[in-house]
Design an enzyme around this catalytic site. Structure first.
Site, PDB file in Angstrom:
ATOM      1  N   ARG A   1      -2.619   6.406   9.525  1.00 26.73           N
ATOM      2  CA  ARG A   1      -2.598   5.878   8.255  1.00 26.73           C
ATOM      3  C   ARG A   1      -2.592   6.771   7.366  1.00 26.73           C
ATOM      4  NH1 ARG A   1      -4.539   0.627   7.801  1.00 26.73           N
ATOM      5  NH2 ARG A   1      -3.733  -0.836   9.762  1.00 26.73           N
TER       6      ARG A   1
ATOM      7  N   CYS B   1      -7.846 -11.014   0.139  1.00 22.46           N
ATOM      8  CA  CYS B   1      -7.949 -10.647   1.778  1.00 22.46           C
ATOM      9  C   CYS B   1      -8.363 -11.978   2.445  1.00 22.46           C
ATOM     10  CB  CYS B   1      -9.080  -9.636   1.979  1.00 22.46           C
ATOM     11  SG  CYS B   1      -9.329  -9.081   3.636  1.00 22.46           S
TER      12      CYS B   1
ATOM     13  N   ARG C   1       0.888  -1.183  -0.245  1.00 20.04           N
ATOM     14  CA  ARG C   1       0.070  -0.061  -0.083  1.00 20.04           C
ATOM     15  C   ARG C   1       0.819   1.141  -0.114  1.00 20.04           C
ATOM     16  NH1 ARG C   1      -3.986  -0.525   4.842  1.00 20.04           N
ATOM     17  NH2 ARG C   1      -5.028  -1.856   3.315  1.00 20.04           N
TER      18      ARG C   1
ATOM     19  N   CYS D   1     -16.447  -8.757   4.467  1.00 26.48           N
ATOM     20  CA  CYS D   1     -16.720  -9.307   6.050  1.00 26.48           C
ATOM     21  C   CYS D   1     -17.291  -7.973   6.768  1.00 26.48           C
ATOM     22  CB  CYS D   1     -15.456  -9.705   6.473  1.00 26.48           C
ATOM     23  SG  CYS D   1     -14.273  -8.707   7.356  1.00 26.48           S
TER      24      CYS D   1
ATOM     25  N   CYS E   1     -14.362  -2.530   5.176  1.00 22.64           N
ATOM     26  CA  CYS E   1     -13.339  -1.527   4.653  1.00 22.64           C
ATOM     27  C   CYS E   1     -13.986  -0.716   3.507  1.00 22.64           C
ATOM     28  CB  CYS E   1     -12.349  -2.414   3.998  1.00 22.64           C
ATOM     29  SG  CYS E   1     -11.191  -3.296   5.106  1.00 22.64           S
TER      30      CYS E   1
ATOM     31  N   CYS F   1     -14.837  -3.446  -1.013  1.00 25.58           N
ATOM     32  CA  CYS F   1     -13.673  -3.554  -0.849  1.00 25.58           C
ATOM     33  C   CYS F   1     -12.757  -4.686  -1.644  1.00 25.58           C
ATOM     34  CB  CYS F   1     -13.516  -4.238   0.931  1.00 25.58           C
ATOM     35  SG  CYS F   1     -14.130  -5.903   1.030  1.00 25.58           S
TER      36      CYS F   1
ATOM     37  N   LYS G   1      -6.803   6.542  11.861  1.00 27.09           N
ATOM     38  CA  LYS G   1      -7.349   7.270  10.822  1.00 27.09           C
ATOM     39  C   LYS G   1      -7.794   8.700  10.756  1.00 27.09           C
ATOM     40  CE  LYS G   1      -8.085   2.567   9.036  1.00 27.09           C
ATOM     41  NZ  LYS G   1      -9.332   1.796   7.961  1.00 27.09           N
TER      42      LYS G   1
ATOM     43  N   LYS H   1      -4.342   0.818  14.529  1.00 28.89           N
ATOM     44  CA  LYS H   1      -4.469   1.624  13.385  1.00 28.89           C
ATOM     45  C   LYS H   1      -5.242   2.939  13.986  1.00 28.89           C
ATOM     46  CE  LYS H   1      -6.786  -1.310  10.815  1.00 28.89           C
ATOM     47  NZ  LYS H   1      -7.619  -1.911   9.944  1.00 28.89           N
TER      48      LYS H   1
HETATM   49 FE1  SRM Z   1      -9.406  -2.242   5.576  1.00 30.38          FE
HETATM   50  C1  SRM Z   1      -8.117  -5.130   7.238  1.00 30.38           C
HETATM   51  C2  SRM Z   1      -8.149  -3.789   2.845  1.00 30.38           C
HETATM   52  C3  SRM Z   1     -10.126   0.538   4.129  1.00 30.38           C
HETATM   53  C4  SRM Z   1     -11.398  -1.669   8.258  1.00 30.38           C
HETATM   54  N1  SRM Z   1      -8.467  -4.022   5.303  1.00 30.38           N
HETATM   55  C5  SRM Z   1      -7.908  -5.053   6.202  1.00 30.38           C
HETATM   56  C6  SRM Z   1      -6.911  -5.952   5.178  1.00 30.38           C
HETATM   57  C7  SRM Z   1      -5.482  -5.370   5.540  1.00 30.38           C
HETATM   58  C8  SRM Z   1      -6.844  -7.565   5.665  1.00 30.38           C
HETATM   59  C9  SRM Z   1      -6.137  -8.003   6.662  1.00 30.38           C
HETATM   60  O1  SRM Z   1      -5.932  -7.420   8.042  1.00 30.38           O
HETATM   61  O2  SRM Z   1      -5.215  -8.875   6.527  1.00 30.38           O
HETATM   62  C10 SRM Z   1      -7.402  -6.051   3.995  1.00 30.38           C
HETATM   63  C11 SRM Z   1      -6.426  -6.137   2.632  1.00 30.38           C
HETATM   64  C12 SRM Z   1      -7.259  -6.647   1.307  1.00 30.38           C
HETATM   65  C13 SRM Z   1      -6.266  -6.476   0.235  1.00 30.38           C
HETATM   66  O3  SRM Z   1      -5.992  -7.388  -0.056  1.00 30.38           O
HETATM   67  O4  SRM Z   1      -6.380  -5.135  -0.093  1.00 30.38           O
HETATM   68  C14 SRM Z   1      -8.023  -4.245   4.094  1.00 30.38           C
HETATM   69  N2  SRM Z   1      -8.866  -1.636   3.759  1.00 30.38           N
HETATM   70  C15 SRM Z   1      -8.761  -2.299   2.594  1.00 30.38           C
HETATM   71  C16 SRM Z   1      -8.779  -1.604   1.570  1.00 30.38           C
HETATM   72  C17 SRM Z   1      -7.778  -1.750   0.518  1.00 30.38           C
HETATM   73  C18 SRM Z   1     -10.181  -1.763   0.784  1.00 30.38           C
HETATM   74  C19 SRM Z   1     -10.195  -1.193  -0.361  1.00 30.38           C
HETATM   75  O5  SRM Z   1     -10.521  -2.127  -1.449  1.00 30.38           O
HETATM   76  O6  SRM Z   1     -10.185  -0.065  -0.758  1.00 30.38           O
HETATM   77  C20 SRM Z   1      -8.776  -0.205   2.205  1.00 30.38           C
HETATM   78  C21 SRM Z   1      -7.345   0.437   2.380  1.00 30.38           C
HETATM   79  C22 SRM Z   1      -7.547   1.492   2.924  1.00 30.38           C
HETATM   80  C23 SRM Z   1      -6.174   2.306   2.747  1.00 30.38           C
HETATM   81  O7  SRM Z   1      -5.304   2.835   1.638  1.00 30.38           O
HETATM   82  O8  SRM Z   1      -5.326   2.611   3.868  1.00 30.38           O
HETATM   83  C24 SRM Z   1      -9.411  -0.385   3.464  1.00 30.38           C
HETATM   84  N3  SRM Z   1     -10.295  -0.789   6.240  1.00 30.38           N
HETATM   85  C25 SRM Z   1     -10.735   0.327   5.549  1.00 30.38           C
HETATM   86  C26 SRM Z   1     -11.616   0.966   5.951  1.00 30.38           C
HETATM   87  C27 SRM Z   1     -12.187   2.434   5.186  1.00 30.38           C
HETATM   88  C28 SRM Z   1     -11.367   3.733   5.660  1.00 30.38           C
HETATM   89  O9  SRM Z   1     -10.178   3.402   6.278  1.00 30.38           O
HETATM   90  O10 SRM Z   1     -11.776   4.624   5.526  1.00 30.38           O
HETATM   91  C29 SRM Z   1     -12.040   0.493   7.058  1.00 30.38           C
HETATM   92  C30 SRM Z   1     -12.846   0.917   8.134  1.00 30.38           C
HETATM   93  C31 SRM Z   1     -12.789   2.121   9.016  1.00 30.38           C
HETATM   94  C32 SRM Z   1     -12.002   1.711  10.149  1.00 30.38           C
HETATM   95  O11 SRM Z   1     -10.745   1.699  10.102  1.00 30.38           O
HETATM   96  O12 SRM Z   1     -12.806   2.060  11.129  1.00 30.38           O
HETATM   97  C33 SRM Z   1     -11.335  -0.631   7.185  1.00 30.38           C
HETATM   98  N4  SRM Z   1      -9.647  -3.176   7.510  1.00 30.38           N
HETATM   99  C34 SRM Z   1     -10.523  -2.422   8.574  1.00 30.38           C
HETATM  100  C35 SRM Z   1     -10.407  -3.534   9.711  1.00 30.38           C
HETATM  101  C36 SRM Z   1     -11.524  -3.327  10.899  1.00 30.38           C
HETATM  102  C37 SRM Z   1     -10.647  -2.313  11.947  1.00 30.38           C
HETATM  103  C38 SRM Z   1     -11.356  -2.439  13.111  1.00 30.38           C
HETATM  104  O13 SRM Z   1     -11.156  -1.227  13.881  1.00 30.38           O
HETATM  105  O14 SRM Z   1     -12.050  -3.345  13.688  1.00 30.38           O
HETATM  106  C39 SRM Z   1      -9.641  -4.750   9.214  1.00 30.38           C
HETATM  107  C40 SRM Z   1      -9.180  -5.813  10.187  1.00 30.38           C
HETATM  108  C41 SRM Z   1      -8.286  -5.637  11.131  1.00 30.38           C
HETATM  109  O15 SRM Z   1      -7.485  -4.304  11.214  1.00 30.38           O
HETATM  110  O16 SRM Z   1      -7.884  -6.390  11.842  1.00 30.38           O
HETATM  111  C42 SRM Z   1      -9.278  -4.224   8.081  1.00 30.38           C
HETATM  112 FE1  SF4 Z   2     -11.037  -7.941   3.666  1.00 31.18          FE
HETATM  113 FE2  SF4 Z   2     -13.172  -7.428   5.136  1.00 31.18          FE
HETATM  114 FE3  SF4 Z   2     -11.714  -5.542   4.750  1.00 31.18          FE
HETATM  115 FE4  SF4 Z   2     -13.169  -6.522   2.571  1.00 31.18          FE
HETATM  116  S1  SF4 Z   2     -14.121  -5.630   4.675  1.00 31.18           S
HETATM  117  S2  SF4 Z   2     -10.968  -6.002   2.560  1.00 31.18           S
HETATM  118  S3  SF4 Z   2     -13.057  -8.902   3.501  1.00 31.18           S
HETATM  119  S4  SF4 Z   2     -11.094  -7.088   5.895  1.00 31.18           S
END
Ligand code: SRM
Ligand code: SF4
Length: 554
Positions: free
Chosen positions: A142, A432, A73, A471, A475, A426, A207, A205
């Site tokens: 981030r 993922c 990323r 899930c 994201c 996402c 944000k 994390k």
């Molecule tokens: Fe996310 C975890 C992809 C934005 C909440 N997210 C992941 C992981 C890294 C899976 C992992 O932990 O192994 C995913 C990787 C998938 C892949 O192959 O790309 C993943 N998140 C993404 C992306 C790529 C989605 C997308 O298709 O665009 C976004 C990348 C953002 C970036 O450029 O930095 C992405 N993730 C978000 C957002 C939206 C936002 O940030 O505005 C959220 C919700 C907001 C928040 O954080 O509350 C988000 N991602 C999560 C979570 C839940 C965190 C929590 O507080 O519980 C996880 C799981 C974790 O961290 O354990 C997670």
């Molecule tokens: Fe992976 Fe869940 Fe985030 Fe989708 S919402 S990228 S399935 S961690």
């Protein structure tokens, strides 16, 4: 007896500011994977170890190790990249990644499928573009988001400066990143420290997003820290500060929940960095390091109380935030197509299917954007809706850009429905590891069917916000959408409806663990009633809350 620290806390503590054994992990040619502890540390360096889930069962059957590769990323504060950076990312993706370049929901670039032996060269090349991956992931601040609102260019300019300044201020100071990926040589670490984060960084994390009303494209209330730009006579005078938002939850664990940020005050632009720093430090000191599912700022605020948080922040700052100023959000989507700003520059926002930069049939997106980047004098802006704005096009350059669009079959990218233009998914499968269901790969079919339903009910131009997540982690920020699908199992989703049109209200469960037929039956019925019974100016989200969800509850 207090609860033990999570294993990740121990990994961070003994990592010598994020070094761990990453160098050893990289030099082990016997496996495509890293040493377990390093898989946590490399997130701070901007990449994740993954394996191809489409191939997982077959590899196990053939007694092979999983098909390991890495998702990288790239941090892009406010989503703003130069044409040279665009060209470089395009080149890196075509050589080093297995899948096409992806624009994420936080305005970053992602590469999927980089193999271990290429990591060093790939990260080194990214750094040469003056972009980097440090702190794109991990328990730190981030990528800082910023609204891509083009017609208010003086306010955007000032807001983007703040986003970049906050991003730089909160970037980790460890030299491990440069040592491993840029300079190659070990730097004397004697005086090295992390003044803001300390040796174990944050519990989780963090944000931040800067929103420029009237458009809430960044979903400012879904962020740990939101800065809402307040302008007077098109001049930025400061920010309303919103804290404690977040989307993540886990199915079946009600103690995890999404939360909207609370607006806690106002600060002047030159105070934004110190406000962000003190909030981060408060979370560093009080966030839960014993349970990663309870470690985000939203839980720390709820556990200790919003008033305590505000009082302790004022103490750390040495002053109280001023009272919040009035503001109004009226929209959240991107305005696809051409738009002119007050300085006569043109901005063109293109719809990017699923945020993937790839040539598909007659639509030569990657090639066309490469040709545009070779002549473009302005910049590129990745939008929070996974689209792309080609910004600051001079009047005399517009015709050239238009002809390049036509030559590469890109004209259809400015004529999608408003629903499709802002629909988010996402990544989910196959990359993922946490995905239960498809999201990115299901989005085209889902939105095609929804467009048909919208047309059937005379609602083709309705800007309904739609989000798909594989899930419950959210994201695609699904819990603030008007319609969201949250993956439970292959082909099975929770259908959530009733968010508002500006991302300031969360949605509610309409159907649990539903398949496609049940979901479209519900939406067909809902859209039919909406079309017949909506009140003047009422959005679909407001209607579902007023009429449909009430009816379901009866
Ligand atoms: Fe996310 C975890 C992809 C934005 C909440 N997210 C992941 C992981 C890294 C899976 C992992 O932990 O192994 C995913 C990787 C998938 C892949 O192959 O790309 C993943 N998140 C993404 C992306 C790529 C989605 C997308 O298709 O665009 C976004 C990348 C953002 C970036 O450029 O930095 C992405 N993730 C978000 C957002 C939206 C936002 O940030 O505005 C959220 C919700 C907001 C928040 O954080 O509350 C988000 N991602 C999560 C979570 C839940 C965190 C929590 O507080 O519980 C996880 C799981 C974790 O961290 O354990 C997670
Ligand atoms: Fe992976 Fe869940 Fe985030 Fe989708 S919402 S990228 S399935 S961690």
């Amino acid at each position: 007896m207090s609860a033990p620290l999570t294993p990740v806390e121990h990994v961070k503590a003994k990592s010598q500011l994020l070094r761990g054994s990453i160098a050893e992990s990289l030099s082990d040619d016997a496996t495509g994977a890293l040493i377990e502890d390093d898989t946590h540390l490399v997130k701070f360096h901007g990449f994740y170890q993954q394996d191809d889930r489409d191939l997982r069962a077959e590899r196990i059957k053939s007694k092979l190790e999983p098909a390991y590769s890495f998702m990288i990323r790239v941090r892009v504060p406010g989503g703003v990249a130069t044409p040279a950076q665009w060209l470089a990312m395009n080149e890196i993706a075509s050589h080093d990644a297995e899948r096409p370049l992806r624009l994420t929901t936080r305005q970053t670039f992602q590469l999927h499928g980089v193999i271990k032996r290429d990591l060093k060269t790939t990260l080194g090349t990214i750094n040469k573009t003056l972009l980097d991956t440090l702190a794109a992931c991990g328990d730190v601040n981030r990528n800082v988001m910023c609204s891509v609102i083009s017609e208010r260019s003086p306010v955007h300019r000032a807001a983007i400066e703040t986003a970049a300044a906050v991003s730089a201020h909160l970037t980790p100071r460890t030299r491990a990143y440069h040592e491993l990926w840029v300079d190659g040589a070990k730097v004397n670490t004697g005086d090295e420290s992390e003044p803001i984060y300390g040796p174990t960084y944050l519990p989780r994390k963090f944000k931040i997003a800067v929103a420029i009303p009237p458009v809430n494209d960044v979903d400012v209330f879904a962020q740990d820290l939101g800065l809402i730009a307040i302008a007077e006579n098109d001049r930025l005078v400061g920010f309303n500060v919103a804290a404690g938002g977040g989307m993540g939850r886990t199915h079946g664990e009600p103690e995890t929940y999404p939360r909207l940020a609370d607006v806690i005050g106002f600060c002047e632009p030159d105070k934004a960095c110190e406000v962000a720093e003190h909030i981060v430090e408060w979370q560093r000191d009080f966030g839960d390091r014993t349970n990663r599912k309870h470690a985000r700022l939203k839980y720390t605020i709820d556990d200790r109380g919003l008033d305590t948080f505000k009082a302790e922040l004022a103490k750390r700052l040495g002053y109280e935030l001023q009272a919040p100023r009035p503001y109004e959000f009226t929209a959240r989507g991107d305005q696809i197509g051409w738009m002119q700003d007050d300085q006569s520059n043109w901005h063109l926002t293109l719809f990017i299917p699923e945020g993937r930069i790839e040539d598909r049939g007659a639509c030569a997106l990657a090639t066309g954007l490469k040709a545009i980047a070779e002549v473009h004098q302005g910049d590129f802006r990745i939008t929070p809706n996974q689209n792309l704005t080609i910004s600051k096009i001079k009047e005399d350059a517009r015709a050239l850009i238009e002809s390049l669009l036509s030559q590469h079959g890109l004209d259809p990218l400015v004529s999608v429905s408003p629903m499709r233009a802002q629909a988010l998914a996402c990544v989910a499968l196959p990359n993922c590891p946490l995905a239960f269901a498809e999201a990115e790969r299901y989005l085209p079919s889902f939105t095609r069917q929804l467009d048909t339903l919208l047309a059937k009910h005379g609602l083709a131009n309705e800007p309904i916000s739609v989000r798909l997540s594989g899930c419950a982690n959210g994201c695609s920020r699904p819990y603030v959408a008007e319609v969201a699908l949250v993956g439970k199992a292959p082909g099975s989703y929770n259908l959530m409806v009733g968010g508002d049109a500006i991302g300031a209200r969360m949605n509610k469960m309409a159907l649990e663990s539903a398949g496609e037929d049940a979901i479209f039956d519900y939406l067909d019925r809902g859209l039919e009633q909406f079309s017949a019974h909506r009140q003047a100016g009422e959005s679909f989200g407001d209607f579902t809350l007023r009429a449909l969800l009430q009816e379901d509850a009866e």
